[in-house]
Motif scaffolding. Structure first.
Motif: not given
Length: 67
Positions: A13-38
């Motif tokens: 269950n903790l791993l599932i939560e962690l995977k979901n958090l990583v997915e949210v982070l990935c989604m947030g990264a797609s909104d960053i306009h600086d390609e290097r930071q993304q």
């Protein structure tokens, strides 16, 4: 359910939560306009996904061990 089974379920269950958090982070990264930071954030997400897969594999091995 015995203690070992409960611990395995809790770890999964903790791993599932962690995977979901990583997915949210990935989604947030797609909104960053600086390609290097993304790319840097995406790289960290990829590493986290690899580690999660490795931990899941280790948990599967433990699940298959006789009690």
């Amino acid at each position: 359910m015995n203690n070992r089974s409960t611990q395995l379920v809790d770890a999964s269950n903790l791993l599932i939560e962690l995977k979901n958090l990583v997915e949210v982070l990935c989604m947030g990264a797609s909104d960053i306009h600086d390609e290097r930071q993304q790319c840097a954030i995406q790289c960290i997400c990829d590493i986290a996904d690899e580690r999660i897969a490795a931990i899941n594999a280790a948990l599967d091995d433990v699940r298959q061990e006789p009690v």
